[in-house]
Design a protein around this motif. Structure first.
Motif, PDB file in Angstrom:
ATOM      1  N   ARG A   1       0.863  -1.175   0.000  1.00  0.00           N
ATOM      2  CA  ARG A   1       0.000   0.000   0.000  1.00  0.00           C
ATOM      3  C   ARG A   1       0.907   1.234   0.000  1.00  0.00           C
ATOM      4  O   ARG A   1       1.726   1.421   0.893  1.00  0.00           O
ATOM      5  CB  ARG A   1      -0.858  -0.031   1.260  1.00  0.00           C
ATOM      6  N   PHE A   2       0.741   2.097  -1.081  1.00  0.00           N
ATOM      7  CA  PHE A   2       1.672   3.231  -1.229  1.00  0.00           C
ATOM      8  C   PHE A   2       1.108   4.486  -0.612  1.00  0.00           C
ATOM      9  O   PHE A   2      -0.072   4.800  -0.792  1.00  0.00           O
ATOM     10  CB  PHE A   2       1.954   3.489  -2.726  1.00  0.00           C
ATOM     11  N   PRO A   3       1.985   5.200   0.114  1.00  0.00           N
ATOM     12  CA  PRO A   3       1.529   6.495   0.659  1.00  0.00           C
ATOM     13  C   PRO A   3       1.384   7.518  -0.454  1.00  0.00           C
ATOM     14  O   PRO A   3       2.070   7.426  -1.481  1.00  0.00           O
ATOM     15  CB  PRO A   3       2.646   6.862   1.630  1.00  0.00           C
ATOM     16  N   VAL A   4       0.471   8.422  -0.230  1.00  0.00           N
ATOM     17  CA  VAL A   4       0.284   9.491  -1.229  1.00  0.00           C
ATOM     18  C   VAL A   4       0.946  10.763  -0.684  1.00  0.00           C
ATOM     19  O   VAL A   4       0.708  11.141   0.462  1.00  0.00           O
ATOM     20  CB  VAL A   4      -1.232   9.739  -1.456  1.00  0.00           C
ATOM     21  N   GLU A   5       1.782  11.393  -1.546  1.00  0.00           N
ATOM     22  CA  GLU A   5       2.378  12.681  -1.147  1.00  0.00           C
ATOM     23  C   GLU A   5       1.881  13.746  -2.090  1.00  0.00           C
ATOM     24  O   GLU A   5       2.085  13.652  -3.289  1.00  0.00           O
ATOM     25  CB  GLU A   5       3.911  12.598  -1.225  1.00  0.00           C
ATOM     26  N   GLU A   6       1.222  14.698  -1.506  1.00  0.00           N
ATOM     27  CA  GLU A   6       0.635  15.755  -2.348  1.00  0.00           C
ATOM     28  C   GLU A   6       1.707  16.358  -3.249  1.00  0.00           C
ATOM     29  O   GLU A   6       1.470  16.622  -4.416  1.00  0.00           O
ATOM     30  CB  GLU A   6       0.008  16.836  -1.450  1.00  0.00           C
ATOM     31  N   ALA A   7       2.916  16.527  -2.686  1.00  0.00           N
ATOM     32  CA  ALA A   7       3.996  17.155  -3.452  1.00  0.00           C
ATOM     33  C   ALA A   7       4.430  16.296  -4.626  1.00  0.00           C
ATOM     34  O   ALA A   7       5.067  16.781  -5.561  1.00  0.00           O
ATOM     35  CB  ALA A   7       5.199  17.375  -2.528  1.00  0.00           C
ATOM     36  N   GLY A   8       4.081  15.067  -4.621  1.00  0.00           N
ATOM     37  CA  GLY A   8       4.540  14.165  -5.674  1.00  0.00           C
ATOM     38  C   GLY A   8       3.740  14.277  -6.952  1.00  0.00           C
ATOM     39  O   GLY A   8       4.076  13.666  -7.955  1.00  0.00           O
ATOM     40  N   PHE A   9       2.590  14.932  -6.907  1.00  0.00           N
ATOM     41  CA  PHE A   9       1.784  15.060  -8.123  1.00  0.00           C
ATOM     42  C   PHE A   9       2.371  16.094  -9.046  1.00  0.00           C
ATOM     43  O   PHE A   9       2.694  17.195  -8.620  1.00  0.00           O
ATOM     44  CB  PHE A   9       0.343  15.443  -7.770  1.00  0.00           C
TER      45      PHE A   9
ATOM     46  N   GLU B   1       0.993  16.344 -12.526  1.00  0.00           N
ATOM     47  CA  GLU B   1       0.002  16.724 -13.537  1.00  0.00           C
ATOM     48  C   GLU B   1      -1.189  17.348 -12.820  1.00  0.00           C
ATOM     49  O   GLU B   1      -1.544  16.948 -11.705  1.00  0.00           O
ATOM     50  CB  GLU B   1      -0.489  15.468 -14.303  1.00  0.00           C
ATOM     51  N   LYS B   2      -1.893  18.268 -13.520  1.00  0.00           N
ATOM     52  CA  LYS B   2      -3.018  18.908 -12.861  1.00  0.00           C
ATOM     53  C   LYS B   2      -4.168  17.937 -12.694  1.00  0.00           C
ATOM     54  O   LYS B   2      -4.934  17.965 -11.724  1.00  0.00           O
ATOM     55  CB  LYS B   2      -3.458  20.163 -13.610  1.00  0.00           C
ATOM     56  N   GLU B   3      -4.289  16.966 -13.622  1.00  0.00           N
ATOM     57  CA  GLU B   3      -5.392  16.010 -13.518  1.00  0.00           C
ATOM     58  C   GLU B   3      -5.249  15.119 -12.272  1.00  0.00           C
ATOM     59  O   GLU B   3      -6.219  14.765 -11.625  1.00  0.00           O
ATOM     60  CB  GLU B   3      -5.476  15.086 -14.755  1.00  0.00           C
ATOM     61  N   GLU B   4      -4.021  14.820 -11.975  1.00  0.00           N
ATOM     62  CA  GLU B   4      -3.859  13.981 -10.788  1.00  0.00           C
ATOM     63  C   GLU B   4      -4.032  14.808  -9.529  1.00  0.00           C
ATOM     64  O   GLU B   4      -4.580  14.350  -8.530  1.00  0.00           O
ATOM     65  CB  GLU B   4      -2.512  13.238 -10.774  1.00  0.00           C
ATOM     66  N   ARG B   5      -3.625  16.012  -9.597  1.00  0.00           N
ATOM     67  CA  ARG B   5      -3.836  16.901  -8.455  1.00  0.00           C
ATOM     68  C   ARG B   5      -5.336  17.106  -8.214  1.00  0.00           C
ATOM     69  O   ARG B   5      -5.827  17.048  -7.090  1.00  0.00           O
ATOM     70  CB  ARG B   5      -3.122  18.246  -8.730  1.00  0.00           C
ATOM     71  N   ALA B   6      -6.064  17.334  -9.332  1.00  0.00           N
ATOM     72  CA  ALA B   6      -7.522  17.549  -9.204  1.00  0.00           C
ATOM     73  C   ALA B   6      -8.190  16.315  -8.598  1.00  0.00           C
ATOM     74  O   ALA B   6      -9.069  16.411  -7.724  1.00  0.00           O
ATOM     75  CB  ALA B   6      -8.137  17.822 -10.588  1.00  0.00           C
ATOM     76  N   LEU B   7      -7.752  15.157  -9.071  1.00  0.00           N
ATOM     77  CA  LEU B   7      -8.369  13.944  -8.538  1.00  0.00           C
ATOM     78  C   LEU B   7      -8.085  13.805  -7.047  1.00  0.00           C
ATOM     79  O   LEU B   7      -8.938  13.437  -6.243  1.00  0.00           O
ATOM     80  CB  LEU B   7      -7.830  12.711  -9.299  1.00  0.00           C
ATOM     81  N   TYR B   8      -6.884  14.146  -6.673  1.00  0.00           N
ATOM     82  CA  TYR B   8      -6.506  14.043  -5.274  1.00  0.00           C
ATOM     83  C   TYR B   8      -7.368  14.952  -4.423  1.00  0.00           C
ATOM     84  O   TYR B   8      -7.876  14.560  -3.355  1.00  0.00           O
ATOM     85  CB  TYR B   8      -5.023  14.369  -5.098  1.00  0.00           C
ATOM     86  N   GLU B   9      -7.615  16.134  -4.929  1.00  0.00           N
ATOM     87  CA  GLU B   9      -8.433  17.060  -4.156  1.00  0.00           C
ATOM     88  C   GLU B   9      -9.869  16.557  -4.034  1.00  0.00           C
ATOM     89  O   GLU B   9     -10.495  16.637  -2.973  1.00  0.00           O
ATOM     90  CB  GLU B   9      -8.414  18.470  -4.798  1.00  0.00           C
ATOM     91  N   ALA B  10     -10.357  16.023  -5.144  1.00  0.00           N
ATOM     92  CA  ALA B  10     -11.732  15.471  -5.100  1.00  0.00           C
ATOM     93  C   ALA B  10     -11.805  14.314  -4.091  1.00  0.00           C
ATOM     94  O   ALA B  10     -12.787  14.175  -3.349  1.00  0.00           O
ATOM     95  CB  ALA B  10     -12.140  14.963  -6.495  1.00  0.00           C
ATOM     96  N   LEU B  11     -10.758  13.539  -4.066  1.00  0.00           N
ATOM     97  CA  LEU B  11     -10.733  12.423  -3.116  1.00  0.00           C
ATOM     98  C   LEU B  11     -10.794  12.928  -1.681  1.00  0.00           C
ATOM     99  O   LEU B  11     -11.535  12.404  -0.847  1.00  0.00           O
ATOM    100  CB  LEU B  11      -9.455  11.595  -3.338  1.00  0.00           C
ATOM    101  N   LEU B  12      -9.989  13.970  -1.413  1.00  0.00           N
ATOM    102  CA  LEU B  12      -9.983  14.491  -0.056  1.00  0.00           C
ATOM    103  C   LEU B  12     -11.370  14.968   0.339  1.00  0.00           C
ATOM    104  O   LEU B  12     -11.842  14.731   1.464  1.00  0.00           O
ATOM    105  CB  LEU B  12      -8.967  15.639   0.064  1.00  0.00           C
ATOM    106  N   THR B  13     -12.049  15.611  -0.599  1.00  0.00           N
ATOM    107  CA  THR B  13     -13.409  16.071  -0.331  1.00  0.00           C
ATOM    108  C   THR B  13     -14.312  14.855  -0.025  1.00  0.00           C
ATOM    109  O   THR B  13     -15.098  14.852   0.929  1.00  0.00           O
ATOM    110  CB  THR B  13     -13.987  16.802  -1.558  1.00  0.00           C
ATOM    111  N   ALA B  14     -14.196  13.816  -0.859  1.00  0.00           N
ATOM    112  CA  ALA B  14     -15.030  12.632  -0.690  1.00  0.00           C
ATOM    113  C   ALA B  14     -14.755  11.978   0.662  1.00  0.00           C
ATOM    114  O   ALA B  14     -15.690  11.622   1.408  1.00  0.00           O
ATOM    115  CB  ALA B  14     -14.776  11.614  -1.812  1.00  0.00           C
ATOM    116  N   GLU B  15     -13.488  11.845   0.960  1.00  0.00           N
ATOM    117  CA  GLU B  15     -13.138  11.189   2.220  1.00  0.00           C
ATOM    118  C   GLU B  15     -13.637  11.962   3.422  1.00  0.00           C
ATOM    119  O   GLU B  15     -13.859  11.377   4.480  1.00  0.00           O
ATOM    120  CB  GLU B  15     -11.605  11.019   2.321  1.00  0.00           C
ATOM    121  N   ALA B  16     -13.826  13.228   3.250  1.00  0.00           N
ATOM    122  CA  ALA B  16     -14.250  14.046   4.381  1.00  0.00           C
ATOM    123  C   ALA B  16     -15.747  13.963   4.641  1.00  0.00           C
ATOM    124  O   ALA B  16     -16.235  14.424   5.675  1.00  0.00           O
ATOM    125  CB  ALA B  16     -13.843  15.515   4.134  1.00  0.00           C
ATOM    126  N   GLN B  17     -16.501  13.399   3.714  1.00  0.00           N
ATOM    127  CA  GLN B  17     -17.972  13.312   3.896  1.00  0.00           C
ATOM    128  C   GLN B  17     -18.301  12.334   5.027  1.00  0.00           C
ATOM    129  O   GLN B  17     -17.683  11.276   5.146  1.00  0.00           O
ATOM    130  CB  GLN B  17     -18.635  12.754   2.620  1.00  0.00           C
TER     131      GLN B  17
END
Lengths: 1020, 1020
Positions: free
Chosen positions: B930-938, B940-956
């Motif tokens: 299981r790989f850790p996710v590092e925000e700084a590692g993104f 491309e903007k598409e991967e950054r956008a997806l990451y942000e959407a994920l954070l929003t989803a996880e927060a629900q």
């Protein structure tokens, strides 16, 4: 001809028959029972006052009768048909015989007999008297007047009939074995029951687990107790039945020793008693409802058989004035042999005395009788008593008359009291005084009247060992009295001596042989009576019958070149079993002759009362394959056909089955050497605290070893005794002995020889049981003696140590007999013995501690037996006591000493001997101190002479305990003793002199020590 | 008029009757048995091929039927009369009815019925199908076709008749109780048996020592095994009987719990099986001797009742040319209600189809039937089948003819094989090719002939739940078929459709109502058939009978101002128990109305199929002291007297006894408060390793305590649940529940209220058993739910821990039902639950160690039940599996999740949702890390956008396990996911980039965790 009935039809016929007789038809019980008696419809309903008439089938389970289906009529399960008639209907034998006719048995074609057989159930605390009913030698029914159940005496008594259904079917269908009985039109008994016989036999004899069954027994008993604690009668009874069946299985497995058996019986009996008492209480609380019930419909018994019509009362009519014959017959149901003999003996003694007491002159008195009648015949009986004149003493003459010779009040009073005038009185000299006397003359009353009064008492005075009651008269007799005939005179002029006894009215009606019509008939007088009975072939005198039997059996044996071994007991018994003896010769297969002779003879005599047949002039050991039975049938007229084939067939069937049974046992038993039975003894409890019979055999062996010096055994004898001790109980585990306990030892010897043991060992096994009863033979060999003594020492010390000493008249372990055997053996062998040491040795091998008190009790117990033995030998008690106080611990010595002492006492000079000794004893016996004798202390020559004589006496060699030796050394002391006392003052004031003289006398008194204490003798 | 028979005469009459029928007359067994069946004369003799005909009395001991003598016809011992007929004589019902006439029972005066009653002995491994025979509502005989014994199928089958003798006597003598039965002329049954009833009842219910009886049981069993080890059949059987009786006593003492019962039954059954096998071997070894025996005499059955004379074969004669009516009647012994309904339903569907298959034109098809007959009627049946024309394809035309148009060998061969000339062949175009074809015309055969061939198959194709065999044809059916009628046409021109089936020949003979003479008669055709049956009052159609019953019972209730509660099941059943329904109103004492209504109704319906009567317009809770019975008798003509008093009397006697029984129980039970029954639970084993029912109740209470938070109980609810848990099993020790187990819980509630417990507690006691079956109501209260769940958790974890998990189709402890109840309750209450933790808690209270494996097995077992429940609710397996893999440990949640998921799958945009999620899963699911996710590692903007959407989803905020919540937060991620995959190369060669992107997708995939694993869905 009635059609032959199949088995199920027999049952249905009996059900119908007894239902018509007013019996309730009941069903078999839902528990394994040994007999229909255990069904509560009998065991409980016979208790208490309520009427009860019932009939039912009962499959009866007797594990030890299992024969793997191989015996013709012995099975682990047989079917009974049980009938209870309460109260006695008055004619139960006749009703019963009618039931046989209902089954198609023509009694005129067969030999039907009522043979004494008393019944007892130790487990149920129940007993009754009655018979086996024999059909051609085969027991087909048990007929019992039930006297006690659950330890409670029955009132009224119940009649109990128990038909053996297979036996009846075998006879009816003429088949050879239960297997061939037609049960239904399609199937035989073998078809439906053979497998069960095979399997259950195997289970009971081989498989049943002893330990588990013991546990079951305990659980059942505990439940029975729990039920009784709550007053539950029937559930408790159920558990007793389960205990009983479990006991029977254990017994069949050979796991119950003699003493354990008694203990278990005692426990079951106690439970049965409590059940019976609880039942009686219950019925009382319910106010005996069946007493009311009977009002509804009377039992039908009376309808079938008309009661005997007797002349109601005798009217005084014109008997001749001269002497008349007198006849009295007591008609009974079949009396046991012993009772018949006893009654005849009693009447022969009593009747003449009674007639004399009654002042009735008479001619010959003849007492005769058969099993069915006791007959008193008196010829020339005076019609009137002789007159009696009595002189009655009144007051002294001087008080009866005053000085003027006038009667005083006292005189007048005496005359008035005798119904006389003063002038009737006489003055007589009596014992040196003068008294007025009245002479009262009592005129003789008619014999008829006097006999009417005394006959009931005469009958009542006949005593029997075992008595029974049967009806509400509560009269007790050997068996029920069913008619009474009493007549004076002959023909037209004869008169009935009218009295009532046992609920009967006397009359002139008698009964002839059974099954000859009419069953009852009146007789005009003795002449007709004797003629008619003789005409039916009845032999009234036992001597006639003995002669007839002997003649017949001798002839029948002779026809096959045989002779009958001399056996007066058997002859006497057989002659008293019948009214009309008819000998019949039957045969059996010669293959059975391979059985031991004792077995064959035991079987023939014990079970069947047959005469065995030996070859003429041959060795006494041989037997021929024949037997002679004696039936109760009139012999056919000369030349007429015997017509007895069916009877012979029946008897042959019976003995075949009996021998097959013995054969089965012996054949099974000899499959293995005798020693192989030893392990089984481990399951045979001798007594709970004392271990198994195997333990006992081991103790006997050890004790033989310990006591070998006392037994004076040489090396070979000791070796034989050891081996015999090991094997002595082994035959208890064999089938033959389990079946016929009386063959214990006998079979042991036989099997030992068969197993290759030495003859001496085999004999010792047999002999160790000797003597079996008072007067029986003793062991003939030393090893037999040694084993027998060791066995008895072990039993006595063990049982006393276990707290099981006999008390009162209770002696369940037969310890009296054991001790008597011990004593008799020692005396017979004249073996000096130290009982005390021997008992000590025996105690040392016990699995429990024998306290000094219990050991002392055994010694006392044996001493008491020894005392009785000696007393019964006719020795006077004082001699016996004198010896026993000195040497009760050595029976042989004691017996010898008593014998010797008895001779001394008989001597003409005894009155010089005893006083001389007594003087020495009397003056010293209160002294507590024993004074030393100093030769120097004697000052008189007489005392010195006595002292020297004493030293001479003391120096003589003597056998310990010998009374002869004592007196022989004592005799020379008598003169010095007498001189001593004449001349010397023993009680000198000089202390030293006194003590020396007392010491001298103490030494003389002590000469008898160990032989006897003469102080016990009369005249001491 | 026959004279009234007393009890013993009844027995003797039956013995005579059956002896005349060729039965062997046997005796009761010597062991306590629950029924005559256990007598080896039945239990063993029914095995194997040998004939066997036997009859005997059997006192039958049923401890739990003991009523202290207070019930009119329920006793711990009753008398059976048992008959075995092997093989089936063909007319056993008729012979049996003749035996009733022999007893003086005029069947025309009474209502005699054969009411389905199948028999099973779990202890003996035996079962059979048959009936109770009712005489005026009273069961007087059990009539069974014995199918299996000792686990062995019987061939031939035996007919077993078991008369209840007291019931018959009560009816014959017209008395009110067994106590008043006249047993003999002098005595009543009460006189001789009442005391036994009182005492044994007390023993069985109060005194018998549980511990000792258990020991007995073990000892008996050990002996049985020892016997079997030696091949001893009968001794082993005896010990099984003792086990069985001991078991019955333990049971009566209330000492056997449900699971222990199963275990003991299993042990006895195994022993019985071994006995049966050993017996069979034994008989085989003996070469079946009874097979030879029968040669001796044939059983007499045939002599008494003439066999039906059927026309032997049908001769083809002149049936009219036009359509004819067709009638077929299958005459049977009384069919069970369910079987009658099933057969009618099947024939209604099958017969028209069959006729069509046979090309037989026909008019209306009418299927009717009663318990004694199944009737097929077809109007206007064509006399001939329709002709059939078939075209048969041959070789291709170019191969059948050569170029010159001459037939080739192939062509000639084809023509020859069809029996045609070449000129008869035609060339046709088939599937685009040209072929020679032959047209074959099959001429229709006569209906008579066709039906002869198919009717046997039609009858054989009727299926029943339980089937039986009865004769050597070995045909199986619901009950024996006894006659077959099959006709075509009317009157003179009618013809028999002749066939053989089940050993019978079809014909034109039918039978009418029982007891109307003649018993059998021929009919000329359908018209006469229907007329004559109708003339006897037979209603052939079930709907007719339902209407008639409803009309009658409504009227009879109305006459006493009552109504019948609506009960369609009872109505349908009653209408199918009779051919000619005749309602009868009986009454009972109003005092019985004090019994709980459920008890009264249970008794009336379950035992007697009576309609209870409620007051008109009154409260539904009340009852009137009446019942309506429906007899099988033709109603009298208008105005004629009913003549049914004797029938009503009989029925009233029965219900009086039934209510007296219930009354006895309830009266005894309420003598003490419910809590006082708890100590008795200590003797009621739940399962040997798991202790008593008292132990179980204590564990339930502890578990309720532990799980209170999960159950979400408030304080009062918790207190009530605790109390209910303590008491929930107490009623198992009450008489009423021991008697009617179906009243468990019902009586608990009643007795709890009676004892002053809170209503909530009482209700919880009742409810904890809910649901009792699939579709049953659920607990209505929280305490009821909690106790029920705790009970089930304890059972499952305990039994699995004890190694008693169900295996194959064996589920002796009904654990499937237990688990289904658990699941249904949780789902029904929508209670989120942690099964794993709950089972852990349950295990912690067990008296034994529950291994992790056993705990895992329980969870799997429950999960399987949950899966089945969801599948049966109609959810597709992929949805169920997707959810269960995630949350099988929470059934309520799982059910909710499946429901939700099912809605999502139905959505029109599902094909956009699932693929988006699937892309994220598929690329990551093989990864083990299981790989850790590092925000700084993104980068491309598409991967950054997806990451942000994920954070929003996880927060629900989301409910655990909610599928809705998952999808709702996932939906916004779909566009970024799609863009991500379009633009970004996940599997970059740069390790850091690649792992960061995979980590992102892993986070997205994990969003569904705990709700479902979408990978199981179709289309993933």
């Amino acid at each position: 001809m009635t059609q032959l009935l199949n088995f199920q039809s027999i049952i249905m016929t009996l059900q119908n028959f007894w239902a018509e007789q007013g019996c309730m038809i009941w069903q078999p019980y839902y528990s394994q029972v040994g007999a229909g008696t255990m069904n509560p419809a009998t065991a409980l309903r016979v208790l208490g006052p309520e009427p009860w008439n019932v009939a039912y089938v009962e499959p009866s389970i007797r594990p030890d009768d299992g024969r793997y289906g191989e015996n013709p009529n012995r099975m682990q399960m047989h079917y009974q048909f049980q009938v209870i008639l309460k109260p006695d209907p008055g004619n139960p034998q006749e009703i019963y015989l009618k039931s046989l006719e209902a089954l198609g048995i023509d009694p005129r074609q067969h030999d039907i007999r009522f043979v004494e057989d008393n019944w007892e159930s130790p487990a149920l605390g129940a007993w009754g008297l009655g018979w086996e009913v024999w059909l051609d030698g085969q027991e087909i029914t048990q007929f019992t007047y039930f006297q006690q159940a659950g330890g409670v005496a029955l009132d009224p008594v119940s009649v109990e009939l128990t038909y053996g259904l297979e036996r009846i079917a075998i006879a009816l269908q003429g088949v050879g074995s239960f297997r061939d009985i037609q049960w239904s039109p399609a199937l035989t008994d073998g078809d439906v029951n053979l497998q069960a016989e095979q399997e259950h036999s195997k289970y009971y004899f081989e498989i049943a687990d002893v330990e588990r069954l013991r546990q079951m027994y305990d659980l059942f008993e505990a439940e029975a107790n729990a039920c009784l604690a709550q007053g539950l009668v029937l559930p408790a009874h159920d558990y007793i039945l389960k205990c009983s069946h479990t006991f029977n299985v254990l017994d069949t497995r050979g796991a119950v020793g003699v003493t354990e058996r008694q203990a278990l019986f005692g426990r079951m009996r106690e439970l049965s008693r409590r059940v019976a008492e609880a039942y009686l209480e219950q019925r009382q609380r319910l106010e005996y409802p069946f007493i009311k019930e009977t009002g509804r419909e009377r039992p039908a018994f009376e309808k079938n058989i008309a009661p005997i019509q007797q002349e109601s009362t005798s009217v005084q009519t014109s008997l001749g004035n001269g002497p008349q014959p007198f006849l009295c017959e007591i008609g009974v149901e079949e009396l046991p042999v012993g009772d018949l003999q006893a009654a005849l003996g009693y009447l022969r003694g009593r009747l003449p005395v009674l007639l004399d007491e009654l002042r009735l002159e008479h001619g010959a008195v003849e007492i005769s009788g058969t099993p069915r009648r006791l007959v008193m015949f008196v010829s020339d009986l005076a019609p009137l008593q002789a007159d009696l004149e009595q002189v009655i003493k009144g007051p002294p003459a001087e008080r009866a008359f005053d000085a003027s010779g006038q009667p005083t009040q006292a005189g007048l009073g005496f005359a008035r009291s005798k119904g006389l005038a003063m002038s009737d009185l006489q003055v007589r000299e009596i014992d040196g005084g003068r008294y007025v006397t009245a002479v009262v003359r009592q005129v003789g009353r008619p014999a008829l009247q006097v006999l009417t009064e005394v006959l009931p008492g005469l009958i009542a005075s006949i005593k029997f060992d075992k008595i029974m009651r049967w009806n509400s008269s509560n009269v007790a007799f050997s068996r029920p009295i069913r008619w009474l005939l009493a007549l004076i005179g002959e023909g037209q002029a004869s008169e009935v001596v009218s009295f009532e006894y046992a609920g009967l009215q006397s009359g002139r009606i008698t009964r002839g042989l059974r099954f000859i019509e009419p069953a009852e008939f009146p007789v005009s007088g003795p002449q007709e009576y004797f003629n008619r009975l003789a005409g039916q072939g009845i032999l009234l005198y036992d001597i006639q019958r003995r002669e007839a039997v002997l003649e017949q059996v001798t002839r029948l044996a002779g026809e096959v070149q045989g002779v009958i071994p001399d056996d007066p007991d058997l002859l006497a018994e057989v002659a008293n079993l019948v009214e009309t003896p008819a000998g019949l010769r039957g045969s059996f297969s010669a293959t059975h002759l391979s059985l031991p002779r004792e077995v064959l003879i035991s079987v023939m005599k014990k079970y069947q009362r047959y005469f065995p047949v030996q070859p003429e002039g041959g060795q006494a050991d041989g037997l021929l394959p024949y037997f002679i039975a004696v039936a109760n049938k009139p012999l056919p007229a000369e030349g007429a056909p015997l017509g007895a084939e069916v009877v012979i067939d029946g008897n042959q069937h019976v003995i075949r089955a009996r021998f097959a049974d013995a054969n089965f046992f012996v054949r099974e038993d000899i499959c293995r050497p005798l020693a192989d039975y030893l392990p089984r003894l481990a399951h045979l409890t001798f007594q709970a605290k004392l271990g198994s019979m195997l333990d006992k055999a081991r103790r006997i062996r050890a004790l033989v070893h310990d006591l070998a010096p006392q037994f004076e055994l040489n090396d070979q004898e000791l070796a034989d005794a050891h081996r015999a001790a090991e094997l002595c109980k082994a035959d208890l585990a064999t089938y033959m002995v389990v079946e016929m306990t009386s063959l214990q030892g006998t079979m042991g010897r036989y099997y030992a020889l068969n197993s290759g043991e030495r003859e001496a060992v085999a004999n010792a096994i047999y002999e160790h049981y000797l003597p079996r009863f008072t007067g029986d033979q003793l062991p003939r060999s030393k090893p037999g003696l040694a084993v027998g003594l060791a066995d008895r020492l072990d039993s006595l010390s063990g049982l006393f140590a276990a707290g099981l000493a006999p008390s009162g008249n209770k002696d369940p372990f037969a310890q009296r007999r054991t001790a008597l055997g011990l004593v008799a053996s020692l005396i017979g062998w004249e073996l000096n013995f130290d009982l005390s040491a021997a008992l000590q040795a025996a105690a040392s091998h016990l699995p429990l501690q024998a306290s000094p008190e219990s050991q002392a009790s055994v010694r006392t117990f044996i001493a008491e037996r020894l005392r009785n033995v000696l007393l019964e030998q006719g020795f006077h008690y004082d001699l016996v006591d004198a010896v026993l106080v000195a040497q009760s611990g050595n029976p042989a010595g004691a017996a010898r000493a008593v014998r010797q002492l008895s001779n001394w006492v008989e001597r003409s000079d005894w009155n010089t001997i005893l006083p001389a000794y007594a003087r020495c004893v009397r003056i010293t016996r209160e002294l507590e101190q024993r004074f030393p004798v100093e030769e120097a202390g004697f000052i008189e020559k007489e005392e010195r002479a006595l002292y020297e004589a004493l030293l001479t006496a003391e120096a003589q060699p003597r056998s310990p305990g010998s009374v002869d030796d004592f007196f022989n050394v004592f005799l020379p002391l008598i003169p010095p003793i007498n001189r001593f006392f004449d001349s010397v003052l023993v009680m000198s004031e000089d202390l030293r002199l006194r003590q020396n003289r007392l010491g001298l006398l103490q030494r003389i008194a002590a000469l008898a020590s160990g032989a006897a204490d003469m102080a016990y003798l009369e005249g001491f």
